[in-house]
Design an enzyme around this catalytic site. Sequence first.
Site, PDB file in Angstrom:
ATOM      1  N   GLY A  12       0.807  -1.221   0.000  1.00  0.00           N
ATOM      2  CA  GLY A  12       0.000   0.000   0.000  1.00  0.00           C
ATOM      3  C   GLY A  12       0.844   1.275   0.000  1.00  0.00           C
ATOM      4  N   TYR A 128     -15.463  12.255  13.683  1.00  0.00           N
ATOM      5  CA  TYR A 128     -16.711  12.163  12.910  1.00  0.00           C
ATOM      6  C   TYR A 128     -17.918  11.965  13.830  1.00  0.00           C
ATOM      7  CZ  TYR A 128     -14.027  12.243   8.668  1.00  0.00           C
ATOM      8  OH  TYR A 128     -13.207  12.652   7.655  1.00  0.00           O
ATOM      9  N   LYS A 157     -12.846   2.149  10.697  1.00  0.00           N
ATOM     10  CA  LYS A 157     -11.630   2.555  11.408  1.00  0.00           C
ATOM     11  C   LYS A 157     -11.901   2.751  12.899  1.00  0.00           C
ATOM     12  CE  LYS A 157      -8.146   2.947   9.697  1.00  0.00           C
ATOM     13  NZ  LYS A 157      -7.164   1.855   9.417  1.00  0.00           N
ATOM     14  N   PRO A 182      -3.808   9.350  11.155  1.00  0.00           N
ATOM     15  CA  PRO A 182      -3.583  10.397  10.150  1.00  0.00           C
ATOM     16  C   PRO A 182      -4.886  10.986   9.606  1.00  0.00           C
ATOM     17  CG  PRO A 182      -2.554   8.282   9.504  1.00  0.00           C
ATOM     18  CD  PRO A 182      -3.515   8.010  10.616  1.00  0.00           C
TER      19      PRO A 182
HETATM   20  P1  NAP Z   1      -3.787   1.640   0.259  1.00  0.00           P
HETATM   21  O1  NAP Z   1      -2.688   2.136  -0.579  1.00  0.00           O
HETATM   22  O2  NAP Z   1      -5.089   1.277  -0.377  1.00  0.00           O
HETATM   23  O3  NAP Z   1      -3.252   0.437   1.129  1.00  0.00           O
HETATM   24  C1  NAP Z   1      -4.101  -0.430   1.817  1.00  0.00           C
HETATM   25  C2  NAP Z   1      -3.320  -1.686   2.166  1.00  0.00           C
HETATM   26  O4  NAP Z   1      -4.178  -2.587   2.854  1.00  0.00           O
HETATM   27  C3  NAP Z   1      -2.807  -2.410   0.913  1.00  0.00           C
HETATM   28  O5  NAP Z   1      -1.558  -2.972   1.190  1.00  0.00           O
HETATM   29  C4  NAP Z   1      -3.880  -3.478   0.731  1.00  0.00           C
HETATM   30  O6  NAP Z   1      -3.427  -4.617   0.020  1.00  0.00           O
HETATM   31  C5  NAP Z   1      -4.143  -3.834   2.176  1.00  0.00           C
HETATM   32  N1  NAP Z   1      -5.417  -4.541   2.291  1.00  0.00           N
HETATM   33  C6  NAP Z   1      -6.656  -4.100   2.037  1.00  0.00           C
HETATM   34  N2  NAP Z   1      -7.564  -5.076   2.228  1.00  0.00           N
HETATM   35  C7  NAP Z   1      -6.848  -6.185   2.602  1.00  0.00           C
HETATM   36  C8  NAP Z   1      -7.193  -7.516   2.929  1.00  0.00           C
HETATM   37  N3  NAP Z   1      -8.459  -7.940   2.914  1.00  0.00           N
HETATM   38  N4  NAP Z   1      -6.203  -8.350   3.292  1.00  0.00           N
HETATM   39  C9  NAP Z   1      -4.910  -7.962   3.321  1.00  0.00           C
HETATM   40  N5  NAP Z   1      -4.515  -6.710   2.992  1.00  0.00           N
HETATM   41  C10 NAP Z   1      -5.483  -5.828   2.645  1.00  0.00           C
HETATM   42  O7  NAP Z   1      -4.181   2.721   1.369  1.00  0.00           O
HETATM   43  P2  NAP Z   1      -3.263   3.596   2.319  1.00  0.00           P
HETATM   44  O8  NAP Z   1      -3.632   5.004   2.077  1.00  0.00           O
HETATM   45  O9  NAP Z   1      -1.849   3.205   2.247  1.00  0.00           O
HETATM   46  O10 NAP Z   1      -3.859   3.184   3.741  1.00  0.00           O
HETATM   47  C11 NAP Z   1      -3.120   2.395   4.645  1.00  0.00           C
HETATM   48  C12 NAP Z   1      -3.711   2.535   6.031  1.00  0.00           C
HETATM   49  O11 NAP Z   1      -3.731   3.900   6.419  1.00  0.00           O
HETATM   50  C13 NAP Z   1      -5.149   2.024   6.175  1.00  0.00           C
HETATM   51  O12 NAP Z   1      -5.250   1.426   7.439  1.00  0.00           O
HETATM   52  C14 NAP Z   1      -5.960   3.311   6.132  1.00  0.00           C
HETATM   53  O13 NAP Z   1      -7.197   3.180   6.783  1.00  0.00           O
HETATM   54  C15 NAP Z   1      -5.019   4.244   6.888  1.00  0.00           C
HETATM   55  N6  NAP Z   1      -5.241   5.661   6.627  1.00  0.00           N
HETATM   56  C16 NAP Z   1      -5.092   6.152   5.357  1.00  0.00           C
HETATM   57  C17 NAP Z   1      -5.302   7.511   5.144  1.00  0.00           C
HETATM   58  C18 NAP Z   1      -5.129   8.117   3.789  1.00  0.00           C
HETATM   59  O14 NAP Z   1      -5.513   9.287   3.600  1.00  0.00           O
HETATM   60  N7  NAP Z   1      -4.569   7.404   2.814  1.00  0.00           N
HETATM   61  C19 NAP Z   1      -5.665   8.355   6.221  1.00  0.00           C
HETATM   62  C20 NAP Z   1      -5.810   7.798   7.486  1.00  0.00           C
HETATM   63  C21 NAP Z   1      -5.588   6.451   7.689  1.00  0.00           C
HETATM   64  P3  NAP Z   1      -3.600  -4.694  -1.580  1.00  0.00           P
HETATM   65  O15 NAP Z   1      -2.444  -3.932  -2.141  1.00  0.00           O
HETATM   66  O16 NAP Z   1      -3.554  -6.146  -1.853  1.00  0.00           O
HETATM   67  O17 NAP Z   1      -4.929  -4.061  -1.901  1.00  0.00           O
END
Ligand code: NAP
Length: 338
Positions: A12, A128, A157, A182
């Site tokens: 991710g 929220y 979350k 974040p």
């Molecule tokens: P991302 O690029 O979509 O990454 C999500 C990751 O989770 C990917 O590695 C994905 O694997 C994995 N994943 C999803 N469903 C899964 C499953 N069923 N089994 C195993 N792995 C799974 O999103 P990101 O922005 O990096 O987000 C990462 C974390 O940060 C999440 O917990 C998200 O809630 C949190 N977060 C993100 C933001 C933001 O603005 N981006 C803000 C606050 C918190 P695949 O590559 O196989 O899909």
Amino acid sequence: MAGTVLVTGGSGYIGGEIVRQLLAKGWTVHTTVRSLSSEARVRPLLGGTPETLKVFAADLTGDAGWAEAAAGCSHVCHVASPLPAEAPKHENDLIVPARDGALRALKAAKEAGAWRFVMTSSAAAIAYGHGKGQHRFTEADWTNLDGPGVYPYVKSKTIAEGSARDWVATQGGDMEFATVNPTLVLGPLASPDFSTSLEAVKQLLSGALPGCPNIGFGVVDVRAVADMHVRVLEAPGMKGERFICSGPFLWMREVAQILKEELGPEARKVPTRNLPSWLVRIAALFNPVIRQVISELDNTREMDASHAKAVLGWEARPPRETIVATARSLIAFGIVKV
Ligand code: NAP
């Protein structure tokens, strides 16, 4: 300090950056992907060697692979969680993998003898369901699941962090558990596989929006988000900690203005006038990405990151630099045609 750490979700956006920073600091990293068929794509993006980076298959929805991934790790950084651009058919499509996946990672960590567990939660678990208006949030706040505007991702979350904290309190023993929460994560991409969080900048650059919805968010750079995770993994005395990870709150029109000022002709399709909120509500009927964020209209959510500054010495990056880096990546990878 360095040792062996499991980072879940290394494929991710945020997980990948955490892995890169840990490898650069000398850690040995285990990471999970859903299927080993993605290992060949992911490895070159993460760096390291077969000795310093080990890739395991583990899905949030199943038990297979978690024990192997966590074996030999003193630290776990649980990042993986679903983050879709569009609302799922049923909220449990997000809640179940987010909650059960966190519990699977915690159990595997405990069985492996890991003593520090850092979970990527979200501002979604803090800010929220408190109604419209001007709000300022700290780590003491929790999302009100019964309040307005709590969409499935926000629920997933909040429930995942709450369930993880409950599990640690009752079954975690001496494990030190902390979360990083974040706001909207932007910044450079390592590959064309981009996170949903970059959608707003993508829509602005591509001219998909006739104007800027009156939506705002705390903006934080992916490099600073990863840096906070590394600090929480390495700092002493993190038991129970919770850290807001956010730069300043920006309205979408301010993001658009920065794009116009910094990108010149490449920002020619970026709108700078505000769209009236009634019009956005109508547009949401046809655009599923807008529909996901309709409850954000006219809301100010200031996120106070002073705790992370005081305890970890963490600093956010200037949002202008982050927004420009986001745009340049989206253009360079051909995700947006300008
Ligand atoms: P991302 O690029 O979509 O990454 C999500 C990751 O989770 C990917 O590695 C994905 O694997 C994995 N994943 C999803 N469903 C899964 C499953 N069923 N089994 C195993 N792995 C799974 O999103 P990101 O922005 O990096 O987000 C990462 C974390 O940060 C999440 O917990 C998200 O809630 C949190 N977060 C993100 C933001 C933001 O603005 N981006 C803000 C606050 C918190 P695949 O590559 O196989 O899909």
